[in-house]
Design a protein around this motif. Structure first.
Motif, PDB file in Angstrom:
ATOM      1  N   GLY A 224       0.914  -1.888  -0.017  1.00 43.49           N
ATOM      2  CA  GLY A 224       0.043  -0.025  -0.058  1.00 43.49           C
ATOM      3  C   GLY A 224       1.138   1.318  -0.618  1.00 43.49           C
ATOM      4  O   GLY A 224       0.123   2.550   0.463  1.00 43.49           O
ATOM      5  N   ARG A 225       1.858   1.219  -0.261  1.00 43.42           N
ATOM      6  CA  ARG A 225       3.069   2.288  -0.278  1.00 43.42           C
ATOM      7  C   ARG A 225       2.650   3.376  -2.115  1.00 43.42           C
ATOM      8  O   ARG A 225       2.757   2.730  -3.185  1.00 43.42           O
ATOM      9  CB  ARG A 225       4.404   2.234  -0.313  1.00 43.42           C
ATOM     10  N   ASN A 230       8.732   8.386   1.069  1.00 43.77           N
ATOM     11  CA  ASN A 230       8.141   8.783   2.212  1.00 43.77           C
ATOM     12  C   ASN A 230       7.700  10.782   1.691  1.00 43.77           C
ATOM     13  O   ASN A 230       7.786  11.559   2.369  1.00 43.77           O
ATOM     14  CB  ASN A 230       8.532   8.916   3.348  1.00 43.77           C
ATOM     15  N   CYS A 231       7.539  10.449   0.790  1.00 45.97           N
ATOM     16  CA  CYS A 231       7.490  11.907   0.001  1.00 45.97           C
ATOM     17  C   CYS A 231       6.562  12.101  -0.597  1.00 45.97           C
ATOM     18  O   CYS A 231       6.324  11.126  -1.540  1.00 45.97           O
ATOM     19  CB  CYS A 231       8.576  12.684  -0.688  1.00 45.97           C
TER      20      CYS A 231
ATOM     21  N   HIS B 286      -0.889  13.339   4.923  1.00 40.17           N
ATOM     22  CA  HIS B 286      -1.139  14.027   3.583  1.00 40.17           C
ATOM     23  C   HIS B 286      -2.448  14.663   3.393  1.00 40.17           C
ATOM     24  O   HIS B 286      -3.313  13.804   3.426  1.00 40.17           O
ATOM     25  CB  HIS B 286      -0.996  13.527   1.931  1.00 40.17           C
ATOM     26  N   ASP B 287      -2.182  15.840   3.148  1.00 37.43           N
ATOM     27  CA  ASP B 287      -3.491  16.647   2.353  1.00 37.43           C
ATOM     28  C   ASP B 287      -3.267  16.844   1.577  1.00 37.43           C
ATOM     29  O   ASP B 287      -2.665  17.211   0.922  1.00 37.43           O
ATOM     30  CB  ASP B 287      -3.427  18.152   4.017  1.00 37.43           C
ATOM     31  N   PHE B 353      10.368   9.445  -9.517  1.00 40.89           N
ATOM     32  CA  PHE B 353       9.202   9.650  -9.095  1.00 40.89           C
ATOM     33  C   PHE B 353       8.201  10.094  -9.062  1.00 40.89           C
ATOM     34  O   PHE B 353       7.562  10.413  -8.935  1.00 40.89           O
ATOM     35  CB  PHE B 353      10.024  10.966  -8.861  1.00 40.89           C
ATOM     36  N   SER B 354       7.677   9.088 -10.125  1.00 43.72           N
ATOM     37  CA  SER B 354       6.476   9.241 -11.059  1.00 43.72           C
ATOM     38  C   SER B 354       5.271   8.542  -9.497  1.00 43.72           C
ATOM     39  O   SER B 354       5.557   7.647  -9.157  1.00 43.72           O
ATOM     40  CB  SER B 354       6.253   8.518 -12.119  1.00 43.72           C
ATOM     41  N   VAL B 355       4.606   8.777  -9.831  1.00 39.01           N
ATOM     42  CA  VAL B 355       3.493   8.718  -8.342  1.00 39.01           C
ATOM     43  C   VAL B 355       2.093   8.990  -9.135  1.00 39.01           C
ATOM     44  O   VAL B 355       1.648   9.409 -10.031  1.00 39.01           O
ATOM     45  CB  VAL B 355       3.219   9.962  -6.795  1.00 39.01           C
TER      46      VAL B 355
END
Lengths: 240, 523
Positions: A224-225, A230-231, B286-287, B353-355
């Protein structure tokens, strides 16, 4: 499958029309010729390109497909015997010619669809039919021929799944194409994938094997990450 | 096991799935336990263990696990087709969905730029603690929503659906010759009434139904008592297919919660509780802008509804963790939609760094909360409620807001509605069309929300019973047609779109089961 497609010449499809070219007439029929015999391949001479086991393509609004084959003339063939023979007759690609289902699907015509084996042939002819007038165009794309059918080795299923316990004894279920599932040869082999208890305790070696097996069967449970390092600070969405 | 029902490929995947799921280790433990029993004889070890597992109920659990898998996994093997083809086979629908997604992304981005807020930011530690302490009363002190607007509403989505055109469709010289009469112009094949009758055969008029025959003015001896008795037996059996069969005639209210979890194979164990707590923690970390969208949606819909306003706090406890749940991403394999992508701030274009944004890939729209609210009547425990909602979403509801050719996608359902109405209420359809009121323009919002918020809550649940029982959303279209039929006399007098909408504005008095029966079986 890693096998390379057969080299061949695929001609442009021809739309069947009535001789009068001016009047528009929807015949709903197209013919596509493929010649296999005149392929020159000096590097791999020994390879016979006259056998087709499987035809793969992506449909584009073709409702029915018929495949005809022409055999190579051998020394003992008489004149006139060298005719077209129908190998696949009106295979239905779209269950309903007016509706979308199947219209853009991938298809694979293999041995089980064919009336006879495509060996020693010189040419193939695909007849595409679309009886419905609602479609502007119909064709097949990404047409490829393969030498042998894609019956990759039957994958091993645990024997207990393929055995049906009858009163009379054990019976094997036959797979769809008629091949038997691979059934473990020995009776006491137990359940595949689940190790035999006695053997297990007998040697440490096998205990180790078991632990390896467990390691190979890692669960698919995701952690579930969603953040990276952590950003998860994001400003805008990307369009690509 | 039938030889033609399942391909080898399918069975292998199933075994792989079972092996990697918890039930495998559980079964192994149970088997070990059986072996250690003194009654087991070494000579018939296998048989003894099998019998032991059967009698302790493990075969049921295994059957349930397999059944859940069968329900949620397509039996078609992927033959060489690329993955985007599996999501949606028709190219022009795939492109339309992509264009629609891009529009949503642009709208979200422009909201961010206008309001000068990020999509996601880390909460300061104090805020994190504060949020967790008031977790059960999040409605009290929500974020500032005055500038937030819903990204899209069903109406915007309908416009997109209306504009769908097959580029290969012949609608050239003689306009209207091949065109369809409704506003959906995608030539899909939909079920006709006979197929629907078969699908919903348990609902035929000669069969007693929960939702009709359990009415308070009917003596309970006639139907209700037996129904309850049967229901309790079904629950005791704890077997998915059995519960599904039972639900075909509707579930009594008091048993519904249990029956539904059995149908969907949800048993909230410790692991699930832990996972939910993790999601909760993630919410505090996180918001997200999506949170504000969800807040806004709840305020606009559920809070304004006299049936649902009491559940406001519940909704946040479901919707906020849902947006963080990456398990939801799995459903995109069969969904024509794709989750939105982004990059961590300052790392634009760097692939590592893609999310996915939001973490579950689902951007809520106006009315999203309505998928949850009817369930609030069933489950007191927010954790159970959460898992039931998640399962409902990844099985059914996602189809109601993505463009696809799937027979249960919104396009298919809309077309089914139009086709049924044309066939069986031709006069009404033609009349409404001639006064400039395409029926789908009214019915579309019902379909997108699965009628939640339009009918009274108990009726929504009776309707959803049938969705679960038939594993199909087609009952929504049938009901929409039934409602038009039921109000036909009034609709035949209207002169404008607004008048027609007024006739169909209030559906809260309707009883859905008799209506469906009438439209399916009375002719």
């Amino acid at each position: 499958m890693s096998e390379r497609p057969i080299n061949c010449t695929i001609k442009q499809p021809v739309l069947l029309t009535i001789t009068d070219t001016k009047s528009e007439f929807h015949s709903g029929c197209r013919v596509l010729d493929i010649s296999l015999s005149n392929v020159v391949n000096p590097e791999r001479k020994e390879e016979n390109v006259d056998q087709v086991g499987e035809i793969q393509f992506k449909n584009y609004y073709v409702a029915y497909l018929t495949v005809k084959a022409k055999f190579k003339s051998g020394p003992d063939t008489k004149e006139g015997e060298n005719k077209w023979r129908t190998c696949v007759k009106r295979m239905r690609l779209m269950p309903n010619a007016h509706a979308e289902t199947g219209s853009q699907d991938y298809f694979c015509v293999s041995r089980k669809h064919m009336a006879f084996e495509l060996v020693n042939i010189s040419a193939l002819r695909l007849i595409l039919q679309q009886p419905s007038p609602v479609w502007k165009d119909f064709k097949i794309e990404e047409l490829r021929f393969f030498k042998c059918s894609e019956t990759s080795k039957p994958c091993l299923l645990p024997s207990w799944l393929t055995e049906v316990t009858n009163n009379s004894g054990k019976k094997k279920i036959e797979a769809e194409d008629g091949n038997n599932f691979h059934v473990a040869p020995k009776e006491d082999d137990g359940i595949l994938g689940i190790s035999n208890l006695e053997l297990l305790s007998a040697t440490l070696q096998q205990l180790w094997a078991l632990s390896e097996e467990v390691a190979a069967n890692q669960t698919n449970v995701v952690l579930g990450r969603y953040e990276v390092d952590n950003c998860y600070d994001i400003n805008l969405l990307s369009y690509t | 096991m039938g030889e033609l029902l399942f391909s080898q490929w399918y069975v292998q995947n199933l075994i792989q799935f079972l092996k990697s799921s918890q039930i495998y280790t559980d079964l192994q433990h149970a088997a070990q336990h059986e072996v250690s029993k003194p009654s087991i004889r070494l000579s018939e070890l296998k048989k003894g263990v099998q019998n032991g597992l059967n009698s302790s109920g493990w075969d049921r659990k295994l059957k349930n696990a397999i059944y859940t898998y069968l329900q949620t996994h397509s039996r078609l093997s992927p033959n060489a087709a690329p993955s985007d083809h599996l999501k949606e086979p028709l190219l022009y629908l795939r492109k339309a969905q992509q264009a629609w997604e891009k529009r949503i992304l642009k709208s979200l981005n422009s909201m961010c730029t206008e309001l000068n807020i990020p999509l996601a930011r880390k909460r300061p530690e104090k805020e994190q603690k504060d949020l967790l302490t008031r977790w059960t009363e999040l409605s009290v002190d929500g974020p500032d929503l005055s500038q937030i607007r819903p990204v899209y509403a069903p109406k915007d989505f309908l416009e997109v659906i209306m504009s769908l055109q097959n580029p290969n469709y012949n609608n050239g010289e003689t306009p209207g010759f091949y065109n369809m009469w409704g506003i959906i112009q995608v030539p899909l094949k939909v079920k006709d009434v006979n197929k629907l009758r078969l699908l919903f055969s348990e609902m035929s008029i000669n069969q007693c139904q929960t939702g009709i025959d359990d009415h308070s003015d009917i003596p309970t001896e006639l139907f209700d008592n037996d129904r309850m008795k049967l229901g309790r037996k079904v629950i005791a059996a704890n077997h998915g297919p059995l519960s599904q069969e039972y639900a075909k005639k509707g579930c009594p209210f008091s048993l519904r919660a249990e029956i539904w979890t059995q149908i969907m194979g949800i048993n909230t164990d410790d692991l699930d509780v832990m996972y939910y707590e993790q999601l909760k923690f993630n919410v505090s970390q996180h918001d997200l802008l999506v949170d504000s969208l969800l807040y806004k949606d709840v305020k606009l819909t559920a809070t304004n509804d006299d049936q649902y306003f009491v559940f406001e706090d519940y909704l946040y406890q479901i919707l906020l963790p849902f947006s963080r749940d990456t398990v939801v991403l799995e459903h995109f394999a069969q969904n024509s939609a794709s989750p939105p992508k982004s990059y961590i701030r300052g790392k634009l274009g760097v692939e590592e760094f893609s999310v996915i944004y939001p973490p579950n890939g689902v951007i809520p729209f106006h009315g999203f909360a309505m998928y949850v609210v009817p369930l609030c009547f069933l489950y007191q425990d927010p954790i159970k409620l959460y898992y039931v909602f998640r399962e409902m979403y990844v099985r059914y509801f996602f189809r109601l807001h993505s463009i696809s050719s799937h027979p249960q996608g919104i396009v298919g359902l809309s077309l089914l509605f139009e086709t049924l109405l044309q066939t069986h209420e031709a006069e009404l359809f033609f009349y409404l069309k001639s006064v400039g009121c395409q029926p789908l323009k009214i019915a579309f919002k019902w379909l997108v929300r699965a009628f939640s918020g339009y009918l009274s809550a108990d009726q929504v649940l009776l309707l959803w019973d049938r969705i679960l029982a038939s594993n199909s959303l087609e009952v929504l279209s049938v009901l929409a047609v039934a409602i038009f039929t039921f109000r036909k006399t009034n609709l035949m007098k209207v002169q404008s779109y607004n008048a027609a909408e007024a006739v169909l504005a209030d559906l809260t008095t309707l009883e859905v089961i008799p209506l469906i029966q009438l439209s399916l079986f009375s002719k």
